[in-house]
Design a protein around this motif. Structure first.
Motif, PDB file in Angstrom:
ATOM      1  N   LYS A 345     -24.254  -6.911 -33.856  1.00  0.00           N
ATOM      2  CA  LYS A 345     -25.377  -7.827 -34.022  1.00  0.00           C
ATOM      3  C   LYS A 345     -25.427  -8.834 -32.876  1.00  0.00           C
ATOM      4  O   LYS A 345     -24.791  -9.889 -32.927  1.00  0.00           O
ATOM      5  N   PRO A 346     -26.181  -8.538 -31.804  1.00  0.00           N
ATOM      6  CA  PRO A 346     -26.256  -9.472 -30.675  1.00  0.00           C
ATOM      7  C   PRO A 346     -27.324 -10.543 -30.880  1.00  0.00           C
ATOM      8  O   PRO A 346     -28.380 -10.286 -31.459  1.00  0.00           O
ATOM      9  N   ILE A 347     -27.029 -11.742 -30.399  1.00  0.00           N
ATOM     10  CA  ILE A 347     -27.974 -12.864 -30.458  1.00  0.00           C
ATOM     11  C   ILE A 347     -28.092 -13.431 -29.046  1.00  0.00           C
ATOM     12  O   ILE A 347     -27.076 -13.714 -28.396  1.00  0.00           O
ATOM     13  N   LEU A 348     -29.321 -13.599 -28.571  1.00  0.00           N
ATOM     14  CA  LEU A 348     -29.545 -14.118 -27.214  1.00  0.00           C
ATOM     15  C   LEU A 348     -30.440 -15.348 -27.263  1.00  0.00           C
ATOM     16  O   LEU A 348     -31.663 -15.235 -27.308  1.00  0.00           O
ATOM     17  N   PRO A 349     -29.859 -16.549 -27.258  1.00  0.00           N
ATOM     18  CA  PRO A 349     -30.686 -17.753 -27.080  1.00  0.00           C
ATOM     19  C   PRO A 349     -31.011 -17.900 -25.600  1.00  0.00           C
ATOM     20  O   PRO A 349     -30.128 -17.830 -24.745  1.00  0.00           O
ATOM     21  N   ILE A 350     -32.275 -18.108 -25.282  1.00  0.00           N
ATOM     22  CA  ILE A 350     -32.675 -18.146 -23.870  1.00  0.00           C
ATOM     23  C   ILE A 350     -33.887 -19.053 -23.702  1.00  0.00           C
ATOM     24  O   ILE A 350     -34.770 -19.109 -24.567  1.00  0.00           O
ATOM     25  N   TYR A 351     -33.930 -19.791 -22.621  1.00  0.00           N
ATOM     26  CA  TYR A 351     -35.090 -20.633 -22.335  1.00  0.00           C
ATOM     27  C   TYR A 351     -36.325 -19.756 -22.119  1.00  0.00           C
ATOM     28  O   TYR A 351     -36.250 -18.720 -21.449  1.00  0.00           O
ATOM     29  N   SER A 352     -37.456 -20.190 -22.646  1.00  0.00           N
ATOM     30  CA  SER A 352     -38.669 -19.383 -22.508  1.00  0.00           C
ATOM     31  C   SER A 352     -39.045 -19.177 -21.047  1.00  0.00           C
ATOM     32  O   SER A 352     -39.504 -18.103 -20.659  1.00  0.00           O
TER      33      SER A 352
END
Length: 372
Positions: A345-352
């Motif tokens: 289960k990967p999660i990628l928080p990233i700036y728009s």
């Protein structure tokens, strides 16, 4: 001669060595003054000050072309190209951008803000110069994590085939926004630790001429090095070791905090942080809780952990569940699909604004593969 008397690179050439050292100190004071109030990229710009001062002393900007990757480390360049006032007076701060801006000066070639573009831009300038049969030097300054971006690798691959002047400066401060990750940065460390003598050298293997410069925060040492590569007949890598935040002890000791603070107290070195009860902090706490419950989950960052409240302590605690791919948003996005296909289960928080480069991967790799 003092900093206030410098309005162009030509003025610098009249300075004595002692005056140049003093001007470097004055530039750092000005950068610290503005960023302590206005915020900005204080650490990167302090570390690059000597490189930029030496470049302007040796080369002839704007005839010689200097490209700053991301350009968040270019404050000294702005100060030396008749924009000092925008760093001195609070009511003038807004008149000078924190990034390269051709509307401000003909010494700024491009609107810049994205990472890993300088080498591609330099390739283009080299081709254009040679087609027009002119003789100016092309200088690309890259560092602060930007060398990990895929476009930088693509441009290195192209640039290595050219037989014409291009001076590539790798500003190696052993940092991205946070600590560096990836095999390339392990290699840069190996080059630093062996004073360039290690058997492996990726730049030489690609075909570049290569030099390592240990004293990257000594403007006088750099001037001598830069003079030796004026009109160099083929692409050359100058690998320069610097200290992020150099000249301000608080920034040297806490380079991650001083990468881009909103403001800080100059005397105490205390950075103003507003992480409590923000959307990012609340989301981070919930994500970490879920990662503790589900050991097959992981969180991925493209070199921006601080923006999502992933402190060094949290990163260490997460261990293998924390993955930093460097400034490589395309890779990060497609990586998700591979991890998901492996039933994790990967999660990628990233700036728009950083995601825009990875839209193709989002559509073709994540969405078409139903990676949910």
């Amino acid at each position: 001669m003092k900093l206030s008397q410098i309005h162009s690179a030509g003025d610098l050439k009249q300075c004595t060595e002692a005056e140049l050292v003093e001007i470097a100190r004055e530039i750092r004071e000005v950068i610290i003054h503005r960023t302590s109030i206005q915020g900005g990229h204080v650490g990167p710009s302090l570390g690059a000050t000597d490189i930029i001062l030496a470049l302007h002393y040796v080369f002839n900007c704007p005839d010689d072309k200097i490209i700053f990757d991301i350009s968040h480390q270019s404050y000294a360049h702005k100060i030396l190209t008749n924009r000092l006032e925008g760093f001195m007076e609070e009511n003038k701060f807004c008149t000078v951008s924190g990034y390269s801006n051709p509307c401000e000066s003909n010494c700024d070639l491009f609107h810049l803000g994205h990472a890993s573009t300088a080498l591609s831009l330099a390739c283009g300038l080299v081709i254009g110069r040679d087609l027009n049969q002119t003789k100016e030097n092309i200088i690309a300054l890259i560092g602060d994590g930007a060398l990990s971006g895929g476009e930088a690798f693509e441009a290195l691959n192209h640039l290595a085939t050219m037989q014409s002047n291009c001076i590539v400066i790798i500003n190696d401060n052993d940092q991205s926004i946070a600590e560096n990750h990836g095999g390339l940065y392990k290699h840069l460390k190996e080059l630093r630790d062996t004073n360039r003598t290690c058997t492996n050298n990726i730049f030489k293997a690609l075909g570049f001429d290569y030099r390592y410069i240990e004293e990257g925060n000594s403007v006088l040492s750099l001037i001598a090095e830069f003079k030796s590569v004026i009109n160099y007949p083929r692409p050359i890598i100058l690998h320069i070791r610097t200290t992020k935040g150099f000249g301000y002890k608080a920034a040297e000791m806490a380079p991650e905090d001083f990468h881009n603070p909103s403001s800080f107290d100059v005397k105490t070195g205390t950075v103003n942080k507003n992480h409590d009860n923000t959307y990012e902090s609340i989301a981070a706490k919930e994500l970490i809780t879920q990662l503790e419950i589900n050991k097959s989950a992981c969180i991925i960052t493209a070199a921006t952990p601080g923006g999502f409240c992933l402190t060094p302590e949290i990163r260490q605690k997460l261990g293998a569940q924390y993955i930093d791919v460097g400034i490589a948003e395309e890779h990060a996005m497609t990586l998700l699909t591979g991890i998901a296909r492996a039933n994790a289960k990967p999660i990628l928080p990233i700036y728009s604004t950083f995601l825009q480069r990875a839209y193709d991967q989002l559509i073709n790799d994540v969405c078409i593969n139903n990676s949910n």
